[in-house]
Design a protein around this motif. Sequence first.
Motif, short mmCIF file in Angstrom:
data_model
loop_
_atom_site.label_atom_id
_atom_site.label_comp_id
_atom_site.label_asym_id
_atom_site.label_seq_id
_atom_site.Cartn_x
_atom_site.Cartn_y
_atom_site.Cartn_z
N CYS A 41 -1.19 -1.23 -7.07
CA CYS A 41 -0.90 -1.52 -5.67
C CYS A 41 -2.18 -1.73 -4.86
CB CYS A 41 -0.09 -0.37 -5.05
SG CYS A 41 1.57 -0.31 -5.71
N ILE A 42 -3.16 -0.85 -5.08
CA ILE A 42 -4.40 -1.01 -4.32
C ILE A 42 -5.06 -2.33 -4.69
CG2 ILE A 42 -6.72 -0.10 -3.91
CD1 ILE A 42 -5.64 2.68 -4.21
N GLY A 43 -5.02 -2.67 -5.98
CA GLY A 43 -5.59 -3.93 -6.42
C GLY A 43 -4.95 -5.10 -5.70
N MET A 46 0.83 -1.21 0.00
CA MET A 46 0.00 0.00 0.00
C MET A 46 0.86 1.25 0.00
SD MET A 46 -3.06 0.95 -0.12
CE MET A 46 -2.81 2.52 -0.89
N SER A 47 1.89 1.26 0.84
CA SER A 47 2.68 2.50 0.90
C SER A 47 3.56 2.66 -0.33
CB SER A 47 3.49 2.59 2.20
OG SER A 47 3.89 1.34 2.64
N LEU A 48 3.93 1.56 -0.98
CA LEU A 48 4.68 1.71 -2.23
C LEU A 48 3.81 2.39 -3.28
CD1 LEU A 48 6.52 -1.73 -2.50
CD2 LEU A 48 7.56 0.51 -2.11
N GLY A 49 2.53 2.04 -3.25
CA GLY A 49 1.61 2.69 -4.18
C GLY A 49 1.51 4.18 -3.91
N LEU A 50 1.40 4.51 -2.63
CA LEU A 50 1.25 5.92 -2.26
C LEU A 50 2.54 6.71 -2.42
CD1 LEU A 50 -1.03 5.97 0.89
CD2 LEU A 50 -1.42 7.09 -1.29
N VAL A 77 -5.09 3.10 4.73
CA VAL A 77 -4.50 4.32 4.18
C VAL A 77 -3.64 5.03 5.23
CG1 VAL A 77 -5.00 6.58 3.25
CG2 VAL A 77 -6.40 4.65 2.62
N PHE A 78 -4.17 5.08 6.43
CA PHE A 78 -3.49 5.86 7.44
C PHE A 78 -2.10 5.30 7.78
CE2 PHE A 78 -3.16 7.50 11.84
CZ PHE A 78 -2.97 8.81 11.44
N PRO A 79 -1.99 3.98 8.06
CA PRO A 79 -0.65 3.45 8.29
C PRO A 79 0.26 3.62 7.07
CG PRO A 79 -2.31 1.85 8.91
CD PRO A 79 -3.02 2.97 8.27
N ALA A 80 -0.34 3.56 5.88
CA ALA A 80 0.48 3.70 4.67
C ALA A 80 1.04 5.11 4.57
CB ALA A 80 -0.35 3.36 3.44
#
Lengths: 326, 337, 509
Positions: B240-242, B69-73, B264-267
Amino acid sequence: MESVKNIRNKASMDRETLTKIFSLISTIVISVVFCAMNPSFLGTKNITNLLRDMSPVLVMACGEAYVLMLGSIDLSTGTVASCAAVMMTVLLQSVGAWAYPIVILYGVFAGTMNGVLHTKLGVPSFIATLSTQAIWQSAAYLLSGGQPLSLLPAAWPLVNWAKVNVLDCIPLLFLAALVVLLIYSFVSRYTGIGRTVKSVGSNERATWLMGQNVHGAKILAFMFSGLGAAIGGIFFAVKAKSGIPTVGVQYNMLGIAAAVLGGVQMTGGKGSIFMTLLGALLITIIQNGMNVVGVDGLWQQIIFGALLLAAIFMNSDKDHKGLIVK
Amino acid sequence: MEKQVHVSRIGEEFKQEMKKQSQRERFISWAPVGILAFLVVLFSIIAQGFFSLTNLQNLLKQLAIPLVMSLGLTFVILMGSTDLSAQGLAGFVGAIMALMVVNSKNANNMGFLGILIAVVAAILVTAISGIIHIKGKLPTFMVSYAVSSIMQGFAVLSYKGEPALIRDEFFTTMSQGSFLGIPYLTYIALAMFVIAYVLQFKTRFGSYVMAIGDNEGIAKNIGVNIDLTKFKVFLWLGVCIGLVGFMGAVRLGRGEVGIGSNLVFPAITSVVVGGTSLSGGKGGVVNTLVGAMIVTVINNALVLLGVSPYVQQAVQGMIIIAAVAISIPHGKNLIVK
Amino acid sequence: MERKLLMTIRGVTKQYPGTLALNNIDMDVYGGEVLGLIGENGAGKSTLMKIMIGAETATSGTLEMHGKPYAPHTPIEAMKLGVGMVFQEQSLIMNLTVAQNIYIGREEQYVKHALVDTRRMNEDAQKVLQGLEITNIKSGTRVNRLDFADRQMVEIAKVFDSVGASEGEGSIILLDEPTSVLSEKEIQQLFRHVRRLCTRGNAVIFVSHKLDEVMEIADRICVFKDGCKVDEMPNENLDEGILYEKMVGKTASGEYYHVARQRVPEQDVVLELRKLCKRGYFADVDLQLHKGEILGICGVVGSGKEDLCAVICGDEDPTGGEILVRGQSQRFASPSQARKAASILSVPRERRVEGIIGELSAYENICMSNFDGVRQNGVISDKLAKVQAEKYVQELSIKLPSVNQRVGRLSGGNAQKVVFARILASGCDILILDHPTRGVDVGAKTEIYSIIRDIADQGKSLIVLGDTLDETIGLSNRVAVMKDGEITKMFDAPPDGKPEQVDIVKYMM
């Protein structure tokens, strides 16, 4: 050059009105549709229900409108309301009527904290409020033990006022919300700091150089937002005689949507606090009407999300060519 | 001669300031690694069972989803934007994916095709919100906030009430199984990390994202295709979300909207704590790896220390504020919205 | 050597609302020469350069490159046609490597299977640097690890290389104040590269405030003033005095600035600066501002005058020294505090973004610096605000359909008068005017000068950073000259003995 600017100003002025007209027409059309589907929609009883349901949305929206007017956002109103509802339930049973001022103070504190984090530490508002949102969610869970709390009958006399209807059809709860709206609206229009909030949204740099208290105005806006959220939480608690630790979650978006549908521009500086009344009305009508005509409540979130997107889209400045939007 | 002295005074001071600033930046850029090391040592001492092979495996397992998730963000934040859509979107992906593989609710058995469809759906949604952002000139977090809500609605609607339980054996074993002691899901995350690393450091895309985040005006002047680059960032976010939706459903054993909550928040915390600046143009995927490790280690240790799980979010909230407050440029007349 | 004509500029004019930035410029650029451009701030040099690299388009006139019409729309296009510019504000991406920065936007040759061949790119970048004798920079380093001067060299290398890619026919490189952060040694190094480039048939256009440097490197010098090219001469037997004289703008008659109305300030010191410093911007500034005085400050860009004003009005913090207002030491956390505690207010330079709130009406703008003036029963009254606005609209003869008019739609001059109305309504008596007539047409200018005289007549004190040197001198009782962050000279400017521009310029450059 000058004339281009003229056209642009005109267009952006019309956009605020456009949104309001959109909201107004939607409200009327949707009411008519619901009424056609189920005539009891516009019955006195349902109107009373509608106004009662509208109260928490309205107070949360007019607080949020202050923050949006700055060009910032407050993502914590939902959990502040949840936390306030839980606190209310707990406190009514332990300290009685003192619960009201304490929870209101809590709202002021939560809002001011957002404002201070944002202005004094320079943390962008969405990240500051996203963080405090998490903090208040934790607090709500801790306080309630993760479970919905119901108010013990012993404390019911303290919340029965929420059931009272003035003239048999206007809930006292709604009148209370209206008083909040009027106070917020008054501050926005008639005090220096209220005006500063709006001008910060239009042009923060100029407002700063004009010698206005920009930081103070920002903190005030966040404080109002927190206060509105806490009052919303109180309404939830007294309405349902319970404190649910997640009760406010989706109301964060509803508050934002109501403010934007009332003509407040998300990039700041435009709109009026009072018109959030229109946005809140539209949202509650959809919410309530869908129940009345028996549409699956699951559609609500989709509809509100789409409505918010449409309202933001209508309400934003798109024709500024060199604008950098992140 | 006197002239020379004047020149040097302000010029020298200016140079010194620049130097100080870059030293500070360098220090801050290494701080996350130091913090991670400190936390590991600290928890090894105070948290029983933290420093053990089983817990290492646990950590690796817990790292997988937040890391992807965080790689996506990361790329979104690198260019100075934010995205909140994962909240609803990941839940949606998980929900429809569970409905397409062997499950408790219907007779579907699409296997990998189901996953593919779900991931493509995520990419489509982020692509659409990307287009709305780019063409409509609306800030990303607003668009994604609304999109998140819409997708959350669709997620709940897709299974109406009871979420579908995944009955496909391949996927149920996948959630528990490991190879060489490393859980399968962690392999996916590590593979994504490698891809993200290549994207950032070995492609033009990576440089362009950095340029947009640093200064969009300059990037435009240099000849970077801003809109296209932004669009690609959203495609990557969709991938990434997928994957996160898929991994979340596999982990949970069912496809429900809850997959997206608390994601989302931890990411964002991971990305920011790792040292990627919210204003863009600074940091990257390596920082994110470190950041995700920090967040995972903290969450893991809090559980070991017997702290209420409800407090975790609050702790993350405080960490993120501290991290942003330290890393963000300060100045009384800076405009922050 | 046969001089090859690279670029011809004919009749180029650039009109901004309210100002003519460039007026009918003719200029030729030849291969193999260094062309120096000099002139005061606002003389039109930077506008011309922006047009040459496609960042702006000319209102009228034509440009030709290698005999073909030349009208780039973006700096990239200009680069491909062989014109590149080293910006004063650097255009490097801090978190990319030197090599990535040099080749950004031009990576095609290094891309294989969608991946960039970093090693080859680094090697080539290193060669580019070596070609410029830059040996202390490794092409794989990230730019934010370099110091400021090295970054400047990378910037130069980047532009040299990208126009060099189209070399052969002869390219043009524009250097805008390239030496401001370089040491003496680095400057000499830069000059060597410049000369070497020229021997290969390229042209370099060199813009600098430092006349000695221009005279050292340029083969030919063009002097700009007030948007016109006033002279063009080979760099032979010139001395700085001659250049100064050509650079300074025309001196308007005393009437224009209402010099007859200039009053003798009173003895009381209302504002005093003692050793005021802001690290890296200005140092040890001592100044006294008297009651009813107009104090002008002049200096080139980077002299620190703007930063000094920002500190006085509370917009920025000083790093040392003292600000005394009416004898009391003060520190301002914000312009709001400066206004309330010390009665200091500024007319900012960038009117549209700093001086007005375009979306608000004129009357709302006018009361923005003092809500107390329009309160009734403790509450802000729109009625009073309108009455107040009407009064100022009359007094300052602001042309408005009504006070409800949005200020964003007003012309420069009228919008600026609204700013002055706000300043007057604020009741503040120490005013800082940062370019009070920028972007204002001539007619409105003299009205604004008259307003400034009125303000001084009321016993208020003003600090003025004029749009032109002439304006500063014409308005002021005294003129302070700043250079490199320090006050180098203080001139008295009584009505009958205004200092000459040439004398002041000498202390500025």
